[in-house]
Design an enzyme around this catalytic site. Structure first.
Site, mmCIF file in Angstrom:
data_model
loop_
_atom_site.group_PDB
_atom_site.id
_atom_site.type_symbol
_atom_site.label_atom_id
_atom_site.label_comp_id
_atom_site.label_asym_id
_atom_site.label_seq_id
_atom_site.Cartn_x
_atom_site.Cartn_y
_atom_site.Cartn_z
ATOM 1 C CB SER A 1 -0.955 -0.042 1.191
ATOM 2 O OG SER A 1 -1.973 0.916 1.067
ATOM 3 C CG HIS B 1 -5.673 -2.408 -0.269
ATOM 4 N ND1 HIS B 1 -5.004 -1.871 -1.357
ATOM 5 C CD2 HIS B 1 -5.159 -1.797 0.832
ATOM 6 C CE1 HIS B 1 -4.130 -0.972 -0.937
ATOM 7 N NE2 HIS B 1 -4.205 -0.908 0.390
ATOM 8 C CG ASP C 1 -6.679 -2.722 -4.047
ATOM 9 O OD1 ASP C 1 -7.408 -2.276 -3.136
ATOM 10 O OD2 ASP C 1 -5.496 -2.372 -4.203
#
Length: 422
Positions: free
Chosen positions: A233, A361, A327
């Protein structure tokens, strides 16, 4: 003969290792209506539970061969009872902060299926460790660097990796501790919201990461002359920036990361790399009241974002980009395509991109329950991260192997992990 719960390995295992679960000695009628239940409490006392119903007339139940008929999951999933653990309280997320202690999983075998009352037949406790035997953990307080270093068994030196998480901040050690058990010296690096580090991302300077890389490279138990980077991320785009501007980086793995600097400006010497433009007005609210952030991020290729794009063409060394195709945090697959096109446009080798269908994600090491919705540390609101539980869990197992193979190949010059097919 009483029912007996059989676990292999018995007693304890490492979190990223599978456990074989079987039940022997079931009476004929019990074998047709057996339920298994798993539970654990995290470090804050929060309860996580899963259960599954089975029917097997042979008197022995082996989760490697018997499909679940219902409950927290269905179908053949030998590790389903762990990956399907759900928090008792909504929006809870299983995170391991203190890797020095195991997670204690309670497993129970019961006679009966819902909605019938269950009768306990047998039970066992299994401890799931984050430090394999021989792995050493060292707290790092060197200059400005705040981290934990994990060294694998043996005299070394071992290939080095610096590991960064996302915008939640703090020091996250569980991925680094597990990776050290596979032959790597891994620095779990905090960069804000920890001890005397900045409280906000706006105050982050790239010199800090440069100091961290130098620390790893100079450590006597780290094999030089370069190291790898692993980022998820926000930590992923920081790793891309590090690989683009800093020396001593040979291999970079990013998980659901952007090709532009995100969330906050990044300072470096006398320059500032602006953040990718975002529009909170485009945040969608689901029917359940959860935030979906995907459309709030603008296109990195737009002219207004050119200064925030990371100059990947400056990177020396290969990339592995891991993408969850469901995601909902941001457009990871689109960002991976931009990275590939940009590198090839500058005469660089195409990065290795692995896309996992049905995967959200937060791609963690194997057997962590998928985090589909949780409270965002920056927004303070519940955010949708996507992922179909079974597909996401399968992806976590394969991605973990892919990461190891990539680093073994480019930091050690060898392959040592077999891959499963997705």
């Amino acid at each position: 003969m009483a029912a007996t719960l059989i676990l292999e390995p018995a007693g304890r295992s490492c979190w990223d290792e599978p456990v074989r679960i079987a039940v022997r000695g079931l009476a004929p009628q019990q074998a047709l209506r057996t339920s298994l239940r798993a539970s654990l409490r995290d470090e804050n006392g929060a309860l996580f539970r899963a259960h599954a119903r089975y029917g097997d007339a042979r008197g022995e139940l082996d989760l490697e061969r018997a499909p679940a008929l219902g409950g927290s999951f269905t179908g053949l999933e030998p590790m389903g009872l762990l990956r399907a653990l759900e928090p008792e309280k909504p929006l809870g997320q299983l995170v391991k902060r203190d890797v020095r202690t195991p997670v204690r999983v309670q497993l129970e075998v019961l006679d009966g299926h819902d909605p019938e009352p269950w009768r306990l037949l047998c039970q066992a406790r299994h401890e799931r460790d984050f430090l394999q035997p021989g792995v050493q953990r060292e707290l790092v307080r060197a200059g400005r660097v705040r981290a934990a270093l994990f060294l694998p068994p043996g005299k070394g030196p071992s290939p080095g990796i610096t590991d960064l998480f996302g915008s939640s901040g703090g020091l996250c050690e569980y991925r680094a501790s597990l990776l050290a058990g596979h032959g790597f010296a891994v620095l779990a690096l905090a960069y804000f919201r920890f001890e005397d580090l900045p409280e906000h991302l706006n105050d982050i300077h790239r010199e800090y990461f440069e100091e961290a890389v130098d620390f790893v490279l100079q450590h006597p138990k780290v094999k030089g002359p370069s190291i790898g980077l692993l980022g998820f991320s926000k930590g992923g785009d920081l790793c891309l920036s590090m690989a683009s501007f800093l020396k001593g980086i040979t291999a970079t793995v990013v998980i659901n990361a952007c090709v532009a600097n995100t969330i906050a400006p990044l300072h470096y010497r006398d320059m500032i790399i602006p953040k990718l433009v975002s529009d909170t007005g485009k945040i969608k609210i689901t029917k359940s009241g959860f935030f979906n952030m995907m459309d709030s991020w603008s296109n990195p290729l737009e002219e207004r974002n050119h200064q925030s794009l990371i100059p990947l063409e400056k990177v020396q060394g290969p990339f592995l980009i891991i993408v969850g195709m469901d995601d909902q945090g941001w457009k990871s697959e689109f960002y991976a395509q931009i990275a590939s096109e940009r590198l090839q446009a500058h005469g660089k080798e195409r990065p290795q991109i692995i896309c996992y269908p049905g995967t959200g994600h937060s791609i963690n090491p194997p057997y962590f329950p998928p985090s589909r919705i949780s409270v965002h540390a920056v927004l303070g609101e519940a955010v949708v991260y996507g992922g179909e539980p079974k597909a996401h869990s399968k992806a976590q197992v394969d991605a973990w192997k892919q990461i190891q193979t990539f680093f073994h190949k480019h930091l050690n010059g060898k392959k040592s992990v077999k891959h499963s097919k997705m």
